[in-house]
Design a protein around this motif. Structure first.
Motif, PDB file in Angstrom:
ATOM      1  N   GLY A   1       0.853  -1.191   0.000  1.00 44.36           N
ATOM      2  CA  GLY A   1       0.000   0.000   0.000  1.00 44.36           C
ATOM      3  C   GLY A   1       0.882   1.232   0.000  1.00 44.36           C
ATOM      4  O   GLY A   1       2.103   1.122   0.122  1.00 44.36           O
ATOM      5  N   ARG A   2       0.291   2.398  -0.106  1.00 44.93           N
ATOM      6  CA  ARG A   2       1.110   3.618  -0.255  1.00 44.93           C
ATOM      7  C   ARG A   2       0.619   4.752   0.639  1.00 44.93           C
ATOM      8  O   ARG A   2       0.671   5.926   0.254  1.00 44.93           O
ATOM      9  CB  ARG A   2       1.111   4.060  -1.726  1.00 44.93           C
ATOM     10  N   ALA A   3       0.163   4.395   1.845  1.00 44.51           N
ATOM     11  CA  ALA A   3      -0.363   5.441   2.730  1.00 44.51           C
ATOM     12  C   ALA A   3       0.728   6.450   3.125  1.00 44.51           C
ATOM     13  O   ALA A   3       0.454   7.637   3.284  1.00 44.51           O
ATOM     14  CB  ALA A   3      -1.005   4.817   3.966  1.00 44.51           C
TER      15      ALA A   3
ATOM     16  N   SER B   1       5.904  16.133  -4.364  1.00 47.94           N
ATOM     17  CA  SER B   1       5.043  15.912  -5.529  1.00 47.94           C
ATOM     18  C   SER B   1       5.131  14.445  -5.965  1.00 47.94           C
ATOM     19  O   SER B   1       6.087  13.725  -5.644  1.00 47.94           O
ATOM     20  CB  SER B   1       5.441  16.827  -6.685  1.00 47.94           C
ATOM     21  N   TYR B   2       4.135  14.021  -6.739  1.00 47.00           N
ATOM     22  CA  TYR B   2       4.098  12.649  -7.277  1.00 47.00           C
ATOM     23  C   TYR B   2       5.370  12.364  -8.076  1.00 47.00           C
ATOM     24  O   TYR B   2       5.984  11.306  -7.943  1.00 47.00           O
ATOM     25  CB  TYR B   2       2.852  12.521  -8.152  1.00 47.00           C
ATOM     26  N   GLU B   3       5.803  13.355  -8.877  1.00 42.14           N
ATOM     27  CA  GLU B   3       7.003  13.175  -9.703  1.00 42.14           C
ATOM     28  C   GLU B   3       8.259  13.048  -8.836  1.00 42.14           C
ATOM     29  O   GLU B   3       9.108  12.195  -9.089  1.00 42.14           O
ATOM     30  CB  GLU B   3       7.192  14.363 -10.673  1.00 42.14           C
TER      31      GLU B   3
ATOM     32  N   GLY C   1       1.802  -4.088 -14.689  1.00 40.96           N
ATOM     33  CA  GLY C   1       2.575  -2.855 -14.616  1.00 40.96           C
ATOM     34  C   GLY C   1       3.283  -2.632 -13.287  1.00 40.96           C
ATOM     35  O   GLY C   1       3.978  -1.635 -13.108  1.00 40.96           O
ATOM     36  N   TYR C   2       3.101  -3.570 -12.345  1.00 42.72           N
ATOM     37  CA  TYR C   2       3.850  -3.499 -11.089  1.00 42.72           C
ATOM     38  C   TYR C   2       4.791  -4.695 -10.946  1.00 42.72           C
ATOM     39  O   TYR C   2       5.300  -4.965  -9.869  1.00 42.72           O
ATOM     40  CB  TYR C   2       2.904  -3.443  -9.886  1.00 42.72           C
ATOM     41  N   GLY C   3       5.006  -5.421 -12.041  1.00 40.83           N
ATOM     42  CA  GLY C   3       5.943  -6.546 -12.029  1.00 40.83           C
ATOM     43  C   GLY C   3       7.246  -6.125 -12.698  1.00 40.83           C
ATOM     44  O   GLY C   3       8.325  -6.254 -12.138  1.00 40.83           O
TER      45      GLY C   3
ATOM     46  N   ALA D   1       5.420  -1.272 -19.887  1.00 42.01           N
ATOM     47  CA  ALA D   1       6.052   0.050 -19.997  1.00 42.01           C
ATOM     48  C   ALA D   1       5.355   1.041 -19.063  1.00 42.01           C
ATOM     49  O   ALA D   1       4.823   2.063 -19.492  1.00 42.01           O
ATOM     50  CB  ALA D   1       6.004   0.539 -21.433  1.00 42.01           C
ATOM     51  N   HIS D   2       5.360   0.710 -17.761  1.00 39.02           N
ATOM     52  CA  HIS D   2       4.728   1.578 -16.755  1.00 39.02           C
ATOM     53  C   HIS D   2       5.789   2.405 -16.050  1.00 39.02           C
ATOM     54  O   HIS D   2       5.596   3.592 -15.775  1.00 39.02           O
ATOM     55  CB  HIS D   2       3.979   0.685 -15.747  1.00 39.02           C
ATOM     56  N   ALA D   3       6.923   1.777 -15.732  1.00 38.94           N
ATOM     57  CA  ALA D   3       8.036   2.484 -15.081  1.00 38.94           C
ATOM     58  C   ALA D   3       9.303   1.699 -15.398  1.00 38.94           C
ATOM     59  O   ALA D   3       9.230   0.536 -15.805  1.00 38.94           O
ATOM     60  CB  ALA D   3       7.819   2.548 -13.571  1.00 38.94           C
TER      61      ALA D   3
ATOM     62  N   GLU E   1      -0.265  12.335 -21.693  1.00 36.08           N
ATOM     63  CA  GLU E   1      -0.617  13.723 -21.355  1.00 36.08           C
ATOM     64  C   GLU E   1      -1.215  13.828 -19.954  1.00 36.08           C
ATOM     65  O   GLU E   1      -2.120  14.607 -19.716  1.00 36.08           O
ATOM     66  CB  GLU E   1      -1.581  14.304 -22.407  1.00 36.08           C
ATOM     67  N   GLN E   2      -0.706  13.011 -19.012  1.00 39.36           N
ATOM     68  CA  GLN E   2      -1.233  13.082 -17.641  1.00 39.36           C
ATOM     69  C   GLN E   2      -0.600  14.240 -16.869  1.00 39.36           C
ATOM     70  O   GLN E   2      -1.303  14.975 -16.170  1.00 39.36           O
ATOM     71  CB  GLN E   2      -0.991  11.760 -16.879  1.00 39.36           C
ATOM     72  N   LEU E   3       0.732  14.369 -16.990  1.00 38.80           N
ATOM     73  CA  LEU E   3       1.446  15.363 -16.187  1.00 38.80           C
ATOM     74  C   LEU E   3       2.125  16.419 -17.062  1.00 38.80           C
ATOM     75  O   LEU E   3       2.593  17.439 -16.569  1.00 38.80           O
ATOM     76  CB  LEU E   3       2.491  14.652 -15.303  1.00 38.80           C
TER      77      LEU E   3
ATOM     78  N   THR F   1     -12.123   4.372 -13.007  1.00 33.65           N
ATOM     79  CA  THR F   1     -11.602   4.632 -11.654  1.00 33.65           C
ATOM     80  C   THR F   1     -10.095   4.861 -11.636  1.00 33.65           C
ATOM     81  O   THR F   1      -9.585   5.521 -10.728  1.00 33.65           O
ATOM     82  CB  THR F   1     -11.879   3.454 -10.696  1.00 33.65           C
ATOM     83  N   ASP F   2      -9.329   4.220 -12.567  1.00 34.39           N
ATOM     84  CA  ASP F   2      -7.862   4.202 -12.474  1.00 34.39           C
ATOM     85  C   ASP F   2      -7.445   3.579 -11.138  1.00 34.39           C
ATOM     86  O   ASP F   2      -6.362   3.879 -10.626  1.00 34.39           O
ATOM     87  CB  ASP F   2      -7.270   5.615 -12.627  1.00 34.39           C
ATOM     88  N   ALA F   3      -8.321   2.771 -10.541  1.00 34.25           N
ATOM     89  CA  ALA F   3      -8.061   2.207  -9.206  1.00 34.25           C
ATOM     90  C   ALA F   3      -6.630   1.699  -9.092  1.00 34.25           C
ATOM     91  O   ALA F   3      -6.228   0.787  -9.815  1.00 34.25           O
ATOM     92  CB  ALA F   3      -9.056   1.077  -8.933  1.00 34.25           C
TER      93      ALA F   3
ATOM     94  N   GLY G   1      -1.456   4.302  -5.759  1.00 32.00           N
ATOM     95  CA  GLY G   1      -0.769   5.583  -5.661  1.00 32.00           C
ATOM     96  C   GLY G   1      -1.658   6.757  -5.995  1.00 32.00           C
ATOM     97  O   GLY G   1      -2.092   7.512  -5.123  1.00 32.00           O
ATOM     98  N   SER G   2      -1.989   6.888  -7.287  1.00 38.58           N
ATOM     99  CA  SER G   2      -2.659   8.110  -7.720  1.00 38.58           C
ATOM    100  C   SER G   2      -4.184   8.041  -7.660  1.00 38.58           C
ATOM    101  O   SER G   2      -4.838   9.062  -7.868  1.00 38.58           O
ATOM    102  CB  SER G   2      -2.226   8.451  -9.153  1.00 38.58           C
ATOM    103  N   SER G   3      -4.752   6.859  -7.372  1.00 35.79           N
ATOM    104  CA  SER G   3      -6.221   6.797  -7.303  1.00 35.79           C
ATOM    105  C   SER G   3      -6.674   5.601  -6.458  1.00 35.79           C
ATOM    106  O   SER G   3      -7.216   4.631  -6.976  1.00 35.79           O
ATOM    107  CB  SER G   3      -6.809   6.718  -8.726  1.00 35.79           C
TER     108      SER G   3
HETATM  109  N1  DI6 Z   1      -0.685   6.869 -14.127  1.00 37.91           N
HETATM  110  C1  DI6 Z   1      -1.425   6.678 -13.048  1.00 37.91           C
HETATM  111  O1  DI6 Z   1      -2.187   7.475 -12.592  1.00 37.91           O
HETATM  112  C2  DI6 Z   1      -1.172   5.332 -12.537  1.00 37.91           C
HETATM  113  N2  DI6 Z   1      -0.259   4.821 -13.506  1.00 37.91           N
HETATM  114  C3  DI6 Z   1      -0.003   5.761 -14.378  1.00 37.91           C
HETATM  115  O2  DI6 Z   1       0.731   5.581 -15.338  1.00 37.91           O
HETATM  116  C4  DI6 Z   1      -0.544   5.435 -11.184  1.00 37.91           C
HETATM  117  C5  DI6 Z   1       0.124   4.217 -10.731  1.00 37.91           C
HETATM  118  C6  DI6 Z   1       0.729   4.380  -9.348  1.00 37.91           C
HETATM  119  O3  DI6 Z   1       1.016   5.491  -8.869  1.00 37.91           O
HETATM  120  O4  DI6 Z   1       0.930   3.324  -8.731  1.00 37.91           O
END
Ligand code: DI6
Ligand code: FE
Length: 405
Positions: free
Chosen positions: A79-81, A92-94, A142-144, A175-177, A243-245, A315-317, A320-322
């Motif tokens: 979790g990410r509390a 910031s998230y970044e 995307g978390y593996g 290709a998530h991170a 185009e999220q950030l 939801t983007d459940a 981290g971000s949601s």
């Molecule tokens: N954008 C997001 O909002 C989620 N992934 C992404 O590319 C966030 C994923 C996370 O913070 O765990």
């Protein structure tokens, strides 16, 4: 005597129907037979004798297609509390991502977890979506970020779909991170995705689509395009976090490749909007991440509407971000934060959510459509977006079977 049939005909009378695109003007009668909607007709015109062999399920209320949550990351370890608290103190998230926290902290916890543990952790999250009316859900890896761990996540997603009454669509988000072992060699990691991860996921039939995170803290447009070419070679549909950030032009590139959707898109410009429109791609709006990260730049809703780009809401459940596992809350946030109309928000979580998954036959309430339905204790469909109130789901039908109520 009515002939005994293998499937009883299920009847709802006097329901207000939102059909996936709009609210029908008159009270309707709905009949489900087997896994299909057999009849949808205005009450005033139907011959009541038609109902004689039906089992009456309810009278009144609002009926919608089962909700479609077309963008989630609900399989993860840990979790990410603490990160939530760090952001409240000003990080910031970044910044958190750049110092190895954020997505990478979830990667460590997900790699350490067994398939069983991930499944047990994800089950209540998915159940929460089901209890809020979801009948089709997309789940990303995307978390593996290794071949074995990405496949593990996709297997967990498939398994959840086999054990709960919900249709699960899987997306490979290798290709998530950038994983720590590829620090300084992001092109090498893209090679791994293209040459090993995508072929392995395709060979095992574990991925229904391929996604990328196109962002300064993730991968460049050129790198994402390489991933897309590899996916195309395996016949897999495409999606992009873009185009999220910031605006890198990821949405336009995705559209050029005929992607099903571009998701987040807070920083989308007019050229990107035109590209989505021409490609017929869906713009997926994710107000949960915008809200959680306290962002200030909203997606260009008015321009998307003007261009006629279909908008989905999801939801983007994710941890981290949601960390928000309530689809109907997203309907509310899409209206309050982004000024979608309740009708647009609801279409975004039904017809257009399904379109964003390439499953246009779902998310619609019409004769011949699959019988994934929700009946709500409401007077009008707009109330679903207007109020945030658990417990309004009266009945839920998945593949013609009553699973709630
Ligand atoms: N954008 C997001 O909002 C989620 N992934 C992404 O590319 C966030 C994923 C996370 O913070 O765990
Ligand atoms: Fe996401």
């Amino acid at each position: 005597m009515p002939q005994p049939t293998t499937h009883p005909r299920l009847l709802w009378r006097d329901v207000t129907v939102f059909d996936g695109l709009e609210t029908l003007p008159e009270p309707m009668a709905v009949i489900v037979e087997g896994q299909q909607i057999a009849m949808l007709a205005p009450m005033h015109g139907v011959d009541a004798a038609m109902f004689d062999d039906c089992r009456e399920m309810a009278r009144g209320g609002v009926m919608t297609p089962g909700l479609v949550d077309c963008h989630t990351h609900l399989v993860f370890g840990g979790g990410r509390a603490e990160e939530f608290e760090a952001r409240l103190e000003g990080a910031s998230y970044e910044e958190i991502a750049r110092r190895g926290g954020g997505i990478l902290s979830t990667v460590s916890a997900t790699r350490a977890a067994s398939e069983e543990a991930l499944c047990e952790a994800a089950r209540p999250r998915l159940q929460a979506l089901i209890d809020d009316g979801v009948t089709t859900v997309e789940i990303k890896s995307g978390y593996g970020l290794s071949v074995a761990d990405e496949l593990k996540m996709l297997r967990v997603a498939r398994r959840l779909g086999e054990t709960l009454p919900v249709r699960v669509v899987t997306t490979l988000l290798g290709a998530h991170a950038l994983p720590p072992e590829y620090q300084g060699n992001s092109d090498g990691y893209i090679d791994l995705i293209c040459e090993e991860m995508i072929p392995a996921a395709a060979a095992e039939g574990l991925a229904d689509a391929v996604d990328v995170f196109c962002e300064t803290i993730a991968f460049s447009v050129a790198q994402c395009e390489r991933v897309f070419r590899a996916a195309e070679a395996h016949g897999l549909p495409l999606k992009a976090h873009a185009e999220q950030l910031s605006n890198l032009g990821g949405s336009a590139m995705a559209a050029r490749h005929g992607a099903l959707s571009a998701d987040h898109i807070e920083y989308l410009d007019q050229a990107g909007i035109e590209a989505l429109r021409e490609a017929g791609s869906v713009a997926v709006i994710l107000p949960g991440a915008f809200h959680t990260l306290r962002e200030t730049q909203a997606p260009p809703i008015a321009a998307l509407r003007e261009a006629g780009v279909p908008m989905a809401v999801a939801t983007d459940a994710n941890p981290g971000s949601s960390p928000l596992f309530m689809p109907t809350l997203m309907l509310n946030l899409a209206c309050t934060l982004f000024r979608l109309t309740p009708r647009e928000a609801l279409a975004g979580m039904t017809a257009y959510g399904a379109q964003a998954l390439g499953l246009g036959q779902y998310g619609r309430l019409r004769e011949g459509a699959p019988a994934d339905l929700c009946l709500w204790h409401l007077d009008s469909p707009a109330e679903l977006a207007y109020a945030v109130q658990p417990g309004r789901l009266q009945q839920r039908l998945f593949k013609g079977e009553l699973t709630h109520g």
